[in-house]
Design a protein around this motif. Structure first.
Motif, PDB file in Angstrom:
ATOM      1  N   ASP A 272       0.823  -1.211   0.000  1.00  0.00           N
ATOM      2  CA  ASP A 272       0.000   0.000   0.000  1.00  0.00           C
ATOM      3  C   ASP A 272       0.856   1.260   0.000  1.00  0.00           C
ATOM      4  OD1 ASP A 272       1.056  -0.086   2.533  1.00  0.00           O
ATOM      5  OD2 ASP A 272      -0.858   0.149   3.581  1.00  0.00           O
TER       6      ASP A 272
ATOM      7  N   ARG B 281       3.547   4.140  -1.964  1.00  0.00           N
ATOM      8  CA  ARG B 281       3.375   5.100  -3.065  1.00  0.00           C
ATOM      9  C   ARG B 281       3.318   4.412  -4.427  1.00  0.00           C
ATOM     10  NH1 ARG B 281       8.106   9.259  -5.272  1.00  0.00           N
ATOM     11  NH2 ARG B 281       7.178   9.548  -7.349  1.00  0.00           N
TER      12      ARG B 281
ATOM     13  N   ILE C  39       0.292   2.127  -5.204  1.00  0.00           N
ATOM     14  CA  ILE C  39      -0.906   2.888  -5.570  1.00  0.00           C
ATOM     15  C   ILE C  39      -0.759   3.451  -6.980  1.00  0.00           C
ATOM     16  CG2 ILE C  39      -2.347   4.882  -4.984  1.00  0.00           C
ATOM     17  CD1 ILE C  39      -1.503   4.471  -2.062  1.00  0.00           C
ATOM     18  N   GLU C  40       0.403   3.986  -7.300  1.00  0.00           N
ATOM     19  CA  GLU C  40       0.620   4.514  -8.655  1.00  0.00           C
ATOM     20  C   GLU C  40       0.440   3.416  -9.694  1.00  0.00           C
ATOM     21  OE1 GLU C  40       4.021   6.858  -9.475  1.00  0.00           O
ATOM     22  OE2 GLU C  40       3.871   8.053  -7.644  1.00  0.00           O
TER      23      GLU C  40
ATOM     24  N   LEU D  59      -8.041   6.620  -5.542  1.00  0.00           N
ATOM     25  CA  LEU D  59      -6.658   6.168  -5.428  1.00  0.00           C
ATOM     26  C   LEU D  59      -5.700   7.353  -5.340  1.00  0.00           C
ATOM     27  CD1 LEU D  59      -6.668   3.168  -7.932  1.00  0.00           C
ATOM     28  CD2 LEU D  59      -6.228   3.044  -5.474  1.00  0.00           C
TER      29      LEU D  59
ATOM     30  N   ALA E 230      -5.704   8.540  -1.843  1.00  0.00           N
ATOM     31  CA  ALA E 230      -4.855   7.712  -0.988  1.00  0.00           C
ATOM     32  C   ALA E 230      -3.380   8.000  -1.235  1.00  0.00           C
ATOM     33  CB  ALA E 230      -5.157   6.231  -1.244  1.00  0.00           C
ATOM     34  N   LEU E 231      -3.030   8.220  -2.496  1.00  0.00           N
ATOM     35  CA  LEU E 231      -1.643   8.527  -2.827  1.00  0.00           C
ATOM     36  C   LEU E 231      -1.222   9.867  -2.239  1.00  0.00           C
ATOM     37  CD1 LEU E 231       0.949   7.906  -4.407  1.00  0.00           C
ATOM     38  CD2 LEU E 231      -0.127   8.921  -6.431  1.00  0.00           C
TER      39      LEU E 231
END
Length: 423
Positions: free
Chosen positions: A289, A291, A294-295, A319, A322-323
Motif C-alpha cells: 500500500d 506510493r 498505488i501509482e 486512489l 490515498a496517494l
C-alpha cells in the motif's frame, strides 16, 4: 568498433563506478570518465585499432590518466607516496584499489544501482541525494532536475556541488553500502528512478533514438532493481508504472508530432506485450500500500480502459486521494482534481459533493502558487475543463498563453491547434 545503440548508457555507469572505486571520488570519476570517452571518440575518428570493449578501454585509459596526474601532483607537493603501479587490476596493487574493485564485483550489483546507492547516502539531505543521483547516475541535465524539483537552475547546481562535497567529507573513499544499508536507502533510490521516468514522460514524448530515450533507460534500471529486490512490492510497483507508461507512449502523438488529448489517443497502437507485463507487476504490487503500489494501480486502470469515457474515474480519484496521503505532491493533487472533474462530467462521481467550480478553484490556486511543473499541469487541466464545458473562447486564450511558455514542442503544437480551433 563504433558504439551501438544503448551501449554508451550501459558503459558509462560501469566506467564511473570502476573509477569511483579506484579514485575514491565521484568527482574524479566523472571527470576522468568524460576524458576517456573523449579519447575513445578521437581514437575512432582517427581510424585507430578497433575498441573491442568500450567500458574496459575507457576505464583503463582513465585509470592511467588519474595515476599520471596523481604522480605529478605528488611531485609538485614534494611528497613521495607509494603510488599504484600501472597494472592496477592486480590483486596485490599496493594502493588497494584493485581489491576494492573485486569487493564491489562480488556484491553482484548492477553498476547503475551501485552508483545510485552511493549517491543516496543517508549523510546527505533527501534533496541533495536526489540531485546527486539524478545528475551522476540518471544523466539528467541541471535544467531537467531543477524543473522536476521546482527550483531554479542555479539552486540545483549549487545543491549538486554541496552534495558531492558533503559525501566526500562524510564518507571519504567511495564505497558501495552493504545490503542492510541498501534496504534503508531503497525508498530514495526508487524516487530517483521514478523522477527519471517522470522527466522523460513529460519532456520526451517521441525520443529521437534509443540513446535519448531516458524512459527506456529508467525501465532498464527498474529491471535491475526487480532482479535485486524481486519480492518488494514498491519495486514491482515502480516497474509497473514505467512499463505501463511506455506501453501507452506510441499513441501520444499524431503523424505530425502533435500531442493528443486522452479522447483522441489511438489505443490500438499501445504495446500489448508491455501492457501485459506491466499489469503483472501491478498485480504483485497490489499486495502493498505504498506510493508505487498505488501509482501502479492507477496506471493499471488507465491501461485497461477502452476509452476516456469508459475509464473508472471515481476509483482513480479515490486512489489519488490515498496517494496524496502517502506522498503529498502538488502533481498528485492536480491529478486527483483532474480525475474528479472527469468523474463529475461523466455523472459518475460516486455521490461526492465536489463540484466543477471547486475543482477549478483548487486548480487555479495551484496554477498561480504551485511549483513550475504543477502550475503547468494545472493550467493544462483548466484549459481542458473549459474546452470540455463549451467555454471555447476562454479555453483558446489559455491555450494561447500556454503555447507561449511551453518548451515541449508536441505539447506546444497541441495548445496551438486547440487555440486555433473555431468555437
Amino acid at each position: 568498433m563504433p558504439l551501438g545503440t544503448g551501449e554508451f548508457e550501459e558503459a558509462w555507469p560501469r566506467i564511473v563506478r570502476a573509477l569511483a572505486s579506484f579514485t575514491g571520488s565521484l568527482d574524479d570519476a566523472e571527470e576522468y570518465a568524460a576524458e576517456a570517452v573523449a579519447r575513445a571518440a578521437a581514437h575512432e575518428r582517427a581510424a585507430g585499432r578497433p575498441i573491442e570493449s568500450y567500458a574496459a578501454w575507457c576505464t583503463s585509459v582513465a585509470k592511467r590518466a588519474w595515476l599520471d596526474d596523481a604522480r605529478r601532483r605528488a611531485v609538485e607537493r614534494r611528497l613521495a607516496p607509494q603510488l599504484a603501479r600501472p597494472e592496477v587490476d592486480a590483486p596485490t596493487d599496493p594502493s588497494g584499489h584493485a581489491v576494492m574493485d573485486a569487493d564491489l564485483s562480488r556484491q553482484g550489483l548492477d553498476d547503475r544501482l551501485a552508483l545510485l546507492f552511493v549517491a543516496c547516502d543517508e549523510a546527505l539531505s533527501p534533496t541533495s541525494r536526489m540531485v546527486l543521483a539524478l545528475r551522476v547516475v540518471c544523466g539528467l541535465t541541471i535544467p531537467e532536475i531543477a524543473g522536476h524539483l521546482g527550483v531554479q537552475d542555479t539552486a540545483a547546481a549549487a545543491r549538486l556541488t554541496r552534495a558531492k562535497r558533503a559525501l566526500a567529507e562524510a564518507r571519504g573513499a567511495f564505497h558501495v553500502p552493504p545490503p542492510v544499508e541498501q534496504e534503508r536507502r531503497l525508498p530514495v533510490v526508487l524516487a530517483c528512478v521514478a523522477a527519471m521516468f517522470t522527466v522523460a514522460h513529460r519532456t520526451a514524448l517521441d525520443p529521437a533514438d534509443a540513446l535519448s530515450d531516458t524512459g527506456r533507460q529508467a525501465l532498464s534500471i527498474a529491471d535491475a532493481l526487480v532482479a535485486t529486490f524481486p519480492r518488494d512490492t514498491e519495486v514491482r510497483g515502480l516497474r509497473a508504472v514505467i512499463r505501463l507508461g511506455l506501453a501507452r507512449r506510441p499513441g501520444r502523438l499524431d503523424p505530425t508530432g502533435t500531442a493528443l488529448a486522452l479522447d483522441e489517443v489511438d489505443r490500438t497502437r499501445w504495446d500489448r506485450s508491455l501492457l501485459a507485463a506491466g499489469l503483472d507487476d501491478a498485480t504483485i504490487a497490489a499486495a502493498g500500500d505504498g506510493r508505487f503500489a498505488i501509482e501502479a494501480a492507477i496506471a493499471g486502470l488507465h491501461s485497461v480502459a477502452p476509452s476516456l469515457e469508459r475509464t473508472d474515474w471515481p476509483r482513480i480519484a479515490l486512489l489519488y486521494g490515498a496517494l496524496e496521503e502517502r506522498w503529498p505532491s502538488p502533481s498528485v493533487r492536480v491529478a486527483r482534481l483532474v480525475a474528479t472533474a472527469h468523474a463529475v462530467l461523466a455523472g459518475e462521481d460516486g455521490g461526492a459533493t465536489t463540484s466543477l467550480t471547486e475543482v477549478e478553484r483548487e486548480l487555479t490556486s495551484l496554477e498561480t502558487r504551485g511549483p513550475a511543473y504543477a502550475s503547468r499541469d494545472a493550467a493544462l487541466a483548466l484549459a481542458d475543463l473549459e474546452w470540455r464545458t463549451e467555454r471555447r473562447e476562454q479555453a483558446a486564450q489559455r491555450y494561447r498563453d500556454l503555447a507561449e511558455v511551453l518548451d515541449v514542442e508536441p505539447l506546444r503544437r497541441f495548445c496551438l491547434r486547440r487555440a486555433l480551433t473555431p468555437p
